[in-house]
Enzyme design. Structure first.
Site, PDB file in Angstrom:
ATOM      1  N   ARG A  65      16.512 -41.746  18.469  1.00 10.16           N
ATOM      2  CA  ARG A  65      17.055 -40.863  19.512  1.00 10.16           C
ATOM      3  C   ARG A  65      18.514 -41.213  19.807  1.00 10.16           C
ATOM      4  NH1 ARG A  65      15.846 -36.518  21.287  1.00 10.16           N
ATOM      5  NH2 ARG A  65      16.270 -36.913  23.471  1.00 10.16           N
ATOM      6  N   HIS A 114      15.660 -40.214  35.221  1.00 12.34           N
ATOM      7  CA  HIS A 114      14.712 -40.758  34.238  1.00 12.34           C
ATOM      8  C   HIS A 114      15.313 -41.860  33.383  1.00 12.34           C
ATOM      9  CE1 HIS A 114      12.439 -36.662  34.636  1.00 12.34           C
ATOM     10  NE2 HIS A 114      12.117 -37.508  35.588  1.00 12.34           N
ATOM     11  N   CYS A 122      14.649 -55.684  31.660  1.00  7.12           N
ATOM     12  CA  CYS A 122      13.624 -56.726  31.684  1.00  7.12           C
ATOM     13  C   CYS A 122      12.865 -56.526  32.993  1.00  7.12           C
ATOM     14  CB  CYS A 122      14.313 -58.089  31.638  1.00  7.12           C
ATOM     15  SG  CYS A 122      13.259 -59.460  32.149  1.00  7.12           S
ATOM     16  N   CYS A 141      15.582 -60.614  26.685  1.00  7.17           N
ATOM     17  CA  CYS A 141      16.323 -60.881  27.919  1.00  7.17           C
ATOM     18  C   CYS A 141      17.070 -62.219  27.800  1.00  7.17           C
ATOM     19  CB  CYS A 141      15.346 -60.916  29.092  1.00  7.17           C
ATOM     20  SG  CYS A 141      16.131 -61.429  30.627  1.00  7.17           S
ATOM     21  N   GLY A 181      19.083 -25.510  32.555  1.00  6.24           N
ATOM     22  CA  GLY A 181      18.341 -25.981  31.381  1.00  6.24           C
ATOM     23  C   GLY A 181      17.163 -26.867  31.686  1.00  6.24           C
ATOM     24  N   THR A 182      16.408 -26.506  32.714  1.00 11.40           N
ATOM     25  CA  THR A 182      15.184 -27.277  32.971  1.00 11.40           C
ATOM     26  C   THR A 182      13.975 -26.354  33.022  1.00 11.40           C
ATOM     27  OG1 THR A 182      14.082 -28.850  34.441  1.00 11.40           O
ATOM     28  CG2 THR A 182      15.593 -27.304  35.501  1.00 11.40           C
ATOM     29  N   SER A 183      12.865 -26.852  32.439  1.00  8.76           N
ATOM     30  CA  SER A 183      11.651 -26.032  32.417  1.00  8.76           C
ATOM     31  C   SER A 183      10.909 -26.112  33.748  1.00  8.76           C
ATOM     32  CB  SER A 183      10.731 -26.500  31.276  1.00  8.76           C
ATOM     33  OG  SER A 183      10.408 -27.870  31.444  1.00  8.76           O
ATOM     34  N   PRO A 208      18.138 -19.543  29.354  1.00 10.69           N
ATOM     35  CA  PRO A 208      17.928 -18.304  28.579  1.00 10.69           C
ATOM     36  C   PRO A 208      16.507 -17.771  28.710  1.00 10.69           C
ATOM     37  CG  PRO A 208      18.790 -20.098  27.168  1.00 10.69           C
ATOM     38  CD  PRO A 208      18.531 -20.673  28.532  1.00 10.69           C
ATOM     39  N   GLU A 209      15.542 -18.656  29.068  1.00 11.91           N
ATOM     40  CA  GLU A 209      14.136 -18.240  29.202  1.00 11.91           C
ATOM     41  C   GLU A 209      13.709 -18.385  30.653  1.00 11.91           C
ATOM     42  OE1 GLU A 209      12.331 -17.438  26.490  1.00 11.91           O
ATOM     43  OE2 GLU A 209      13.914 -17.990  25.065  1.00 11.91           O
TER      44      GLU A 209
END
Ligand code: NAD
Length: 238
Positions: A65, A114, A122, A141, A181-183, A208-209
């Protein structure tokens, strides 16, 4: 298309962002056909139990990622919000994203609900910054030698109460709330949408949705973020 708005007419604006704001930068969203969870089982790569069972697999997923995000640049939506933040002290960014693209775009004050791909932690000694673009530099750590985990809220984790409390204060005080842009399906973060509406903010959705949360918004812009934001909130110099 709604008429352009002058952001400086609002005393306290909150941009509440989700994975969709980074989609045009090339960062995949989690849900949907091209989403990450269509390919990976979250229980196996994004939970404390998985980390304890198989830390190498979990770290390899996060390193993948990081490599993906490191190759992406902020887009016009991130940059536009950062420019407004520099221009107007009443603009907050509250993000569900872990990609750090708001900061890369120049936003200095971002509430990350998040966590971040660019930090490790740690359980006993707290958080370490790890902004290298390659694999996590430190696996253990430096204080106690325990294995460090990405500083991200995984499935089954407690939320970061400091970030959530700070976000709650900003949302309650907002007279403008723009969800980008959040569902609206990830809780408790999605609760900020309802809180903003209850607190009397002007509610705008850019997606967009249609989303689970669309009903809470008096203005719904069915456009990609990088196109909608600069048109809706032109900068004073534009
Ligand atoms: P989500 O994946 O559930 O939903 C993304 C939303 O963005 C969808 O409603 C989609 O229609 C919309 N979208 C897609 N392209 C868009 C565009 N160009 N402009 C505007 N909107 C667009 O994302 P979420 O609501 O943020 O919740 C998922 C969770 O996944 C969050 O907690 C977040 O932490 C995490 N996540 C983060 C990243 C990241 O850091 N970039 C990426 C994936 C997931």
């Amino acid at each position: 298309m709604t008429q352009p708005l002058d952001l400086s007419d609002f005393e306290r604006a909150v941009f509440f962002t989700g994975a969709g704001i980074s989609a045009e930068s090339g960062v995949p969203t989690y849900r949907g056909r091209a989403g990450i969870w269509a390919e990976y089982d979250p229980e196996k790569v994004a939970s404390q139990a998985a980390f304890e069972r198989d830390p190498e697999t979990v770290l390899a997923f996060h390193e993948q990622r990081r490599a993906l995000v490191a190759a992406c640049a902020p887009n016009a939506a991130h940059r536009h919000i950062a420019a407004w933040q520099a221009d107007h002290s009443g603009v907050s960014v509250i993000t569900q994203n872990t990609d750090g693209l708001h900061e890369t775009a120049g936003s200095s004050d971002v509430v990350e609900l998040h966590g971040s791909l660019w930090r490790t932690r740690c359980a006993r000694h707290g958080v370490l910054k790890d902004r290298s673009d390659g694999p996590y530099q430190r696996r253990d750590c430096p204080e106690c030698g325990a294995r460090l985990r990405p500083d991200i809220t995984w499935f089954g984790d407690m939320v970061d109460t400091t970030a959530f409390e700070e976000a709650g204060r900003r949302v309650e005080a907002a007279d403008l709330f723009v969800a980008v842009g959040t569902s609206g399906v990830v809780w408790p973060a999605a609760g900020f949408i309802e809180l903003a509406a209850r607190s009397g903010a002007r509610m705008i959705e850019i997606n967009p949705e249609p989303s689970e949360a669309s009903v809470a918004f008096s203005t719904q812009l069915r456009q990609p973020a990088a196109e909608a934001l600069p048109t809706l909130f032109p900068l004073p110099a534009d």
